[in-house]
Each structure stands twice: as structure tokens, then as C-alpha cells.
Design an enzyme around this catalytic site. Structure first.
Site, PDB file in Angstrom:
ATOM      1  N   GLY A 182      22.769  11.582  39.798  1.00  0.00           N
ATOM      2  CA  GLY A 182      22.730  12.738  38.918  1.00  0.00           C
ATOM      3  C   GLY A 182      21.764  12.509  37.776  1.00  0.00           C
ATOM      4  N   SER A 236      19.938   7.999  44.719  1.00  0.00           N
ATOM      5  CA  SER A 236      19.389   8.805  43.635  1.00  0.00           C
ATOM      6  C   SER A 236      19.475   8.084  42.286  1.00  0.00           C
ATOM      7  CB  SER A 236      20.106  10.154  43.611  1.00  0.00           C
ATOM      8  OG  SER A 236      19.394  11.096  42.861  1.00  0.00           O
ATOM      9  N   TYR A 237      20.183   8.656  41.310  1.00  0.00           N
ATOM     10  CA  TYR A 237      20.262   7.990  40.006  1.00  0.00           C
ATOM     11  C   TYR A 237      21.056   6.679  40.096  1.00  0.00           C
ATOM     12  CZ  TYR A 237      19.810   7.594  34.961  1.00  0.00           C
ATOM     13  OH  TYR A 237      19.458   7.160  33.696  1.00  0.00           O
ATOM     14  N   ASP A 286      12.643  14.112  51.549  1.00  0.00           N
ATOM     15  CA  ASP A 286      13.018  14.356  50.155  1.00  0.00           C
ATOM     16  C   ASP A 286      11.782  14.424  49.270  1.00  0.00           C
ATOM     17  OD1 ASP A 286      14.292  14.446  47.680  1.00  0.00           O
ATOM     18  OD2 ASP A 286      14.578  12.270  47.608  1.00  0.00           O
ATOM     19  N   HIS A 323      17.281  13.652  50.827  1.00  0.00           N
ATOM     20  CA  HIS A 323      17.639  12.803  49.687  1.00  0.00           C
ATOM     21  C   HIS A 323      19.031  12.213  49.945  1.00  0.00           C
ATOM     22  CE1 HIS A 323      17.327  11.848  45.340  1.00  0.00           C
ATOM     23  NE2 HIS A 323      18.589  12.218  45.225  1.00  0.00           N
TER      24      HIS A 323
END
Lengths: 486, 486
Positions: free
Chosen positions: A81, A176-177, A399, A458
Site C-alpha cells: 500500500g 508491492s510496498y 504490472d 502486480h
């Protein structure tokens, strides 16, 4: 304070694990989830307090392995996020044992669940995500360091409740994050273990490796890669790409502008990059899933129609087929409906404090220090390579948000700087007779591996669940990805 | 000679078309194809002689429009290669009314056939392709000019047999090496029409436009784009791509070497580019469809198994579902089986001379002057723009052989050089509620258009039949591609 408590629980842990008796918390045992197909493994979920003063309680969902749970490794999964849910992302739309059914009122089996080969722990982090919460507003103010600290405390306390897992090989995984979360948590664990080796902590993490997909590692490199990806995949024009490439510098953040320069310069020059970014957004349009440029999107009119029908007829129209191999592009909508049902929350021991908002896949409540996203994670990965933590990084190749090209170049650089020996040169790997992606591996122990997953978003296990499971399983056992088509 | 004959037929044509009476050759009428679903439109196929001295006979397959055939336009379709079949490619696996069924012993309906909006003529060209043949070995020696000339003669003679189509708006369409065939044929038609306007020919082509997908336009640009596409899509490594980009010059052909330099220089330098090309091939591996890097391949072991089963049990296992929306990656195998069946050839009036070889999708018999592939087609497109021929060029965006990036940059250059006004800036277009691709259009009449087709192969109508039909229909009517999602 947290450390002192960690030490205390560590002592308890040691004791429990000596006896090797299951002491999993019965109050967290899930008897059954509404509309759940029958399974033979156990599931747990509930809250763990990680900060008494702020009243911060993190929610977790834990699935034991489908077979031989007592001898399989343990994997923690973290979505990114920052502010997105590991329950809504990882657990129920990517790699957990169940997906929502098309109606959003029950579950169907994910045949490629990662709990086929591991016990998997999904952590809802930080507070403000999903059902994780804090008692005070300050409890929602986060930065990378606080997330890492609370995750460490969470794990220490979780192991206290599940002591039979305390010596199990531990793997940190996410996407991701989590490219920020995981290296920082892994280094914190190493530091904790250092204290243990000096006698200052009673418990040490048995950390074997980290696995991160489409990770944010360096904002400047990754965001530049976004625009070259959009261009090379046909989503933006030659002119716009040339403009972005020549006027934007994403080391300063998403505006692509050095704030000093922007305040000094006047007129056109000051807006050159932002204007090209506006063009790029207009060219891509509003109906592309930026996390998978080849995937269709869940058409809003259909969703709307489905919701209306639901009101009229008491159920949603079926938008995905049971057991279908196709990707269900409306899965988020179905899951949101499912997780907001009171019976589902009761079964999960969730939302015990009656939060004044609905469960959402990504939260607006978390107040994150966004400057932290500009931190470069490569130096941390270097430290982890040196401390012999296995590092596998992968990219779903469709992605555009954290594209393979940026991640690959950073891994190439990392291996080059550390002078790591190439064990598997860049080559195709295989899954079910087809190319699963490409891989490059370093060191004899496959301690550093970069892999792409062909045709994946992603959210890799969402779009390519079978390929993702093969990748995860190979990672766990430090085995090369299959190099033959059959 | 051919011109004189063309003139003669032109006179006949004019006469026939005045009367507006169907004189379609009954001996070429197809009563029914084996295993064909019932349809209401007429189909024709047969041979047209294009060179008496060489005994060169080109095979064609013609499908009338599904409704209002007498008022719909006429489109010629040409596959490329050079040496690949417009019957096996275009007609039966891309845009024709039928696809082979999974067993290869019958046909199924293509719901997105281009004969929903046009009468479509598939030409098997040049001789040596499919069932087209020559009586003498020299008849198989081709270059671009001879192909264009024979195609022109073919059309003149075909119109003589189908005079009711002679004044119908005519469109030339095709893909791949048809990027060479079509501009050259269009200019030859323009020249022929010039002769008519000077009274030297009795018949003029009613050419309205050309439509070419993933066209070879400039070998140097297109082949460089191949390697940047492979790199940006994850199929080759940073190192190999940098090597190719810095040492190869594809203006000299596929080896990337100036032959003069190669013969002069010694040692490593002479082999630098070829060595990087070898690396690239090794990295991509043998199990990727280079014409669609996201599509799976027809697994050889399964095909083999299917053939064995066929021998044992008298039929092939079904590899595709009737009416399925999924792409059938084994369609070529099924079609080859179908077209080689004697009953199919009889129904098509094909192979009347009992050729000493089987029908194949692409032919080794054609002896093509490969130097012609290095010719730049941009100057020809410029001439066509100036002579007001509508030009739409499109790219299936998953193709690495003639990738969108090279084609797009050439069209951008063309529009820039001709100072054409941009009517539709680079933006998404839509098909069935999803993004069909991106488009940029020039001139008020949409006389020059570049479009991508999202998720499509080199063979666009094969991988994305619905999007391809929308594109074709918009082209025919010079209408903008749909710019909204609903």
C-alpha cells in the site's frame, strides 16, 4: 517496553517449544467460515496487541498447511500500500486457501493455495488496515520504522500463542510496498537475534529467507520504469514518453520535480514534467488495470447492475465460474461484500470493537509518512545478502506500477556490486509445460534470485496462481525453478 | 502482355457490370465444406491463371458478406511470410467465417468473421504457397515487384469472373510481410488507374484504402524494435539487450552486421552482434510464441499424443471447445489436418494437379529475393497518403516479431514529415466495455490512422477476433474507433 515484553514472551516460547505441544489459542480457532467448502486443515484468526499505550491491536489470519502442518515451514505474508489488507489481498484473492465465490456470499477453493506447502500467516498491518485498529488517533500515524517495530512485536507475541511454530523455518513474503516492510523487518529480526546471541534476548527468529513480488525498492528507478513500461506496452505515445523521460526526475516523488527547482523556476519549465504526466494519464485512460495492463477491468456498469439485482432479488449475479481457470476481475467487489457480512466477521473473531467504518481492501485511515517511500532499499538488501538471508525477488510482468524492468535492473546492480557468482544465467523457467517466466540466480545456494512471472499482475498469485505456487515452493526449498518444459 | 490482357478483361468487365448481373463462376461455387455448419452466404474458390508462359495459377477463396452482399464493400486479404497462406492464415484461423474444430475434421463458426461487414477475398500468393503453383521452377522465383504484378493480374482476371464486384469499394488488407505487398500493389493499382484515365486501360480499380497489421515497413527499425520489445517484456536480460543495441545494425539484415565490416574485421568485434543474438535466442528459449509473448504454445508432446491417439482410435482428441472464447493455440495443427483431407480439397476445387507435397501454412518452395525485405516502405506510404488512399496501420501489442513500438514510431514520423493534422490524439479505444487498444488518427477524413490492439498477437484477428472486427468495420467506413467504454 516492547522489547522487554518480547524478551518475556521469548522465555515462555522457549519453554513451550521444548515440550512441542500445540498450545494454539482455542479462542482464535475458526470453526468454519460462512459458505466455506470443507477442508481438513485448521484456521485461526484474531487480534494481537502490539502497543498497550496506544491500544494498537493487529488482526491476523493463519492457515495451517494442508498436510503435515507440524513439519512444514512458516511464511508470513504482507500486502503493501501502505494501507492495503493482507486478508483482502493475500489471503482471499491471491494465495490463501479460499477465494470468494461469484456471489460474494461464500467461498470456493483456490487449488494453488500456498498452504499446500507451508503454514501461512497473514498480518493486517499497520493499524487502520482492515480490522486492525488503535484506540487513539496517534495510533494511526505510521512510518516504515514503526511498522517494522510493531510487526516484530506482533511476531514475538504471536509465537507466544503458537509456540510450536517458534523454531520452524520462517520466511517473510509479500508484495508491492512490502518491498519496504520486509527488508526492514528482516534486519530488525537479525538485530533481535544479535541481542539473543549476546544473551540480551531469550528467543531468536529462525529466519531463512524473504520473497517479495513487484516490490517498491527505489522510487526513482521504479517510477521511471513505469513510464517506459507504459510506452513499450503501447499505453502512451512516443511524444509523451519522450517528454516524461526528459523532464521528470522521480527521485523527488510522484510529481517528478525537484521541489527546490519547482519553486525557483517560472512558467512552462516548472510545469513541463507535470504536464507530461497529465498527458500520460489521459492517454492511458480510466479503464486500464494499471496492475495488469493485459487484464480486463471489472466493468462498473455490470457491478452496479449486480448490486441492483442483489437488492431486488436478495443475491448477486454470478460473475465467475466455480473452479474456472479464468481470472475473476470482479473478485475485489465480491470479497468486500463477503468480509462485511456480520456472520463472516463473527466467524473470524473480527471487528470486536464495532469499528465505525466498513472493511475495505485499502484504507484511507492510515496516516503514513510518505517521504519514507523515497528511501532506497538496495543497501538493506545488500546487508541481508551479507548476513546470508535468502532473497528472492519476483515481478509479475504485466504490472506497470512496479514494472519488471526497474526491479530487474536493481537486482542486476545489486549482484554486480556484491560480485555474486551467476549460477543460472537469464533463462526461461517452466510451469505446466509452458514458460512460467524468466529467472536469473546468483550464488550456489540460490541466495539471490530474480524471477519474472509471465502473464502475471502486480498481484502475481491472483493472475497466475499456479506459477506463483511453483515459485513459492522453489523458494522455500532453495531449489532452482523448473528449467524444462516437461 | 498481362497489361494487354488486363485491358481486354477490363472491357468485358465494364460490359458485365453495366448489366449488374451475377456472373460468378458456377464451377468455383462451393456447395459445402466437409463438416461445415450451415450458412446463408455463398463461398467460391478455385484457380486464376496469372502467367500463361510460366503456367502460374493462383488459388483464391472468396466469401460473400453474410448479409446484403450486393451492397457491401470488397476486401482482399493477404498474409505475409513471404510464403505464408492467406487461406490457412487469414481465412481459416483469423478472420474468415470458419475455424477448424478441435478435431481438425470439421469447422466451427467464427462469430467475428469479417464477412459480417464485407465480401472477403483471400488470395494464396505467390505461387508455391498452399495450392498455388507454377508449371516451371522459375515460376517460384519471386521478388516484391513480381508479387505485386501477379496480384494485379489476378485481381483484373478475378473481376472478370466476378464483374458485379468491379465497381464495389475495394480495400486491400493483410498483415506482416503484406506490409510490403499491399503498398506496392496499391501503387500499381494507382498507376493502372492512371493509364485508364489516359484512355490506355478500360477498367479502373475503385480502391478506397489499405489496412495492414503488424507490417514489415522498415527492416532496420522493426528488427531493432524486436529486441527492445523482448527486453521490455522480460524475455531477455539487461546485458544481452545492451549488447544488441550497441553492436547490431539491422539495416543490413537479420545478422545485424554490415557485410563489409564483417569481412574486414577480425576476431571478437566481427562476432559481437551475432554472439549477442545467440544469447538472446538462448534466453528467450524454445517455448515462446514470438508472435504473442503472453500466449501459451501448442505443447508438442500433446500434439504428438493426439496424433498417436488419432491413429489408434480414428480421431483426434478435442483440444478446443466449440464456441469457446479462449484462443485455441493448436489451431494450426487442426487446420493442416483439415486442409490436407482429400474431401476438403475436392470441395474447395483445390490441388487439381495433384501437387507432390502437402498443404502447409507456410511454404519452403517459394524462392524469394530476401534483399527486398530491406526496402523501406515509408516512401510508398507517403505517396499513397498524397494520392488520398486511406491508410490504417495496426499492431497486435503482444507481437515481438514486428512490435508496436517500431511501427508506431514510423507512423509518427510519416505524419510528422507530411505535416498531417492530428484529429484524434493518442488515446484508448474500446470494444465490448474494455480497452481495445490505443489509437492516433490524422486528417479529418481519418486518412491515416495508427491503432494498437490490446492483448493481440501478430495475427490480430486470431487472438482478438472481436476487437479486430471492430477495427476492420471502423476502417471500412472511415469512422473513429469507439472512444467510450459503453
Amino acid at each position: 517496553m516492547a522489547q522487554a515484553r518480547g524478551r518475556l514472551y521469548g522465555l515462555l516460547l522457549l519453554c513451550f517449544s521444548c515440550k512441542w505441544v500445540s498450545t494454539a489459542p482455542t479462542e482464535h480457532l475458526i470453526s468454519s467460515l460462512p459458505g466455506q467448502p470443507q477442508v481438513s486443515f485448521r484456521q485461526y484468526s484474531g487480534y494481537i496487541n502490539v502497543d498497550e499505550s496506544a491500544g494498537t491491536n493487529l488482526f491476523y489470519y493463519f492457515v495451517e498447511a494442508q498436510s503435515n502442518a507440524s513439519s512444514q515451514p512458516l511464511a508470513l505474508w504482507l500486502n503493501g500500500g501502505p494501507g492495503c489488507s493482507s486478508i483482502g489481498g493475500g489471503a482471499f484473492t491471491e494465495l490463501g486457501p479460499f477465494y470468494p465465490n461469484g456471489k460474494g456470499d461464500g467461498l470456493r477453493i483456490n487449488p494453488y493455495s500456498w498452504n499446500k506447502v507451508a503454514n501461512v500467516l497473514f498480518l493486517e498491518s499497520p493499524a487502520g488496515v482492515g480490522w486492525s485498529y488503535s484506540r487513539i488517533p496517534a495510533g494511526y500515524r505510521y512510518n516504515d520504522a514503526r511498522v517494522a517495530n510493531e510487526s516484530l512485536v506482533f511476531l514475538l507475541r504471536w509465537f507466544q500463542r503458537f509456540p510450536e511454530y517458534s523454531e520452524r523455518p520462517l520466511f517473510l513474503t509479500g508484495e508491492s510496498y512490502a518491498g519496504h516492510y520486509i527488508p526492514q523487518l528482516a534486519l530488525l529480526m537479525a538485530r533481535h537475534n544479535g541481542r539473543m546471541s549476546r544473551g540480551a534476548a531469550a528467543f531468536g527468529f529462525n529466519l531463512h529467507g524473504i520473497l517479495v513480488g513487484n516490490p517498491l525498492l527505489n522510487y526513482g528507478v521504479d517510477t521511471s520504469a513505469t513510464y517506459s513500461f507504459l510506452w513499450s506496452h503501447g499505453l502512451i505515445s512516443d511524444n509523451t514518453y519522450k517528454g516524461v523521460a526528459s523532464t521528470c526526475d522521480f527521485r523527488y516523488g510522484y510529481t517528478g520535480q525537484n521541489p527546490d527547482d519547482a519553486s525557483k523556476s517560472q512558467g512552462k519549465k516548472a510545469h513541463a514534467c507535470p504536464n507530461f504526466l497529465v498527458s500520460a494519464r489521459a492517454e492511458v485512460g480510466a479503464f486500464i488495470n494499471m496492475y495488469d495492463v493485459t487484464l480486463d477491468v471489472c466493468a462498473p456498469p455490470i457491478v452496479h447492475q449486480a448490486l441492483l439485482l442483489h437488492k431486488l432479488m436478495g443475491h448477486l449475479v454470478e460473475t465467475s465460474k466455480e473452479g474456472s481457470d479464468e481470472v475473476d476481475v470482479c473478485i475485489d467487489h465480491e470479497l468486500t461484500r463477503y468480509l462485511n457480512h456480520p456472520t463472516v466477521q463473527r466467524a473470524l473473531h473480527a471487528n470486536l470493537t464495532s469499528l465505525p467504518y466498513a472493511w475495505e481492501a485499502c484504507s484511507d485511515i492510515v496516516d503514513y509518512k510518505y517521504e519514507d517511500q523515497l528511501e532506497d532499499m538496495l543497501p538493506l538488501l545488500k546487508d541481508l545478502v551479507k548476513s546470508r538471508v535468502r532473497i528472492w525477488i519476483f515481478s509479475g510482468d504485466q504490472d506497470s506500477v512496479v514494472p519488471l524492468t526497474g526491479t530487474r535492473s536493481q537486482l542486476t546492480t545489486l549482484a554486480h556490486h556484491l560480485r555474486l557468482k551467476t549460477m543460472i544465467p537469464y533463462s526461461a523457467w517452466y510451469a505446466n509445460g509452458q514458460v512460467g517466466g524468466w529467472v536469473e540466480a546468483y550464488e550456489e545456494s540460490l541466495g539471490l534470485v530474480y524471477a519474472t512471472v509471465r502473464g502475471a499482475a502486480h498481484m502475481v498469485p491472483y493472475a497466475q496462481p499456479e506459477r506463483a505456487l511453483i515459485l513459492f515452493s522453489s523458494f522455500l526449498h532453495a531449489q532452482p525453478l523448473p528449467s524444462r518444459s516437461s
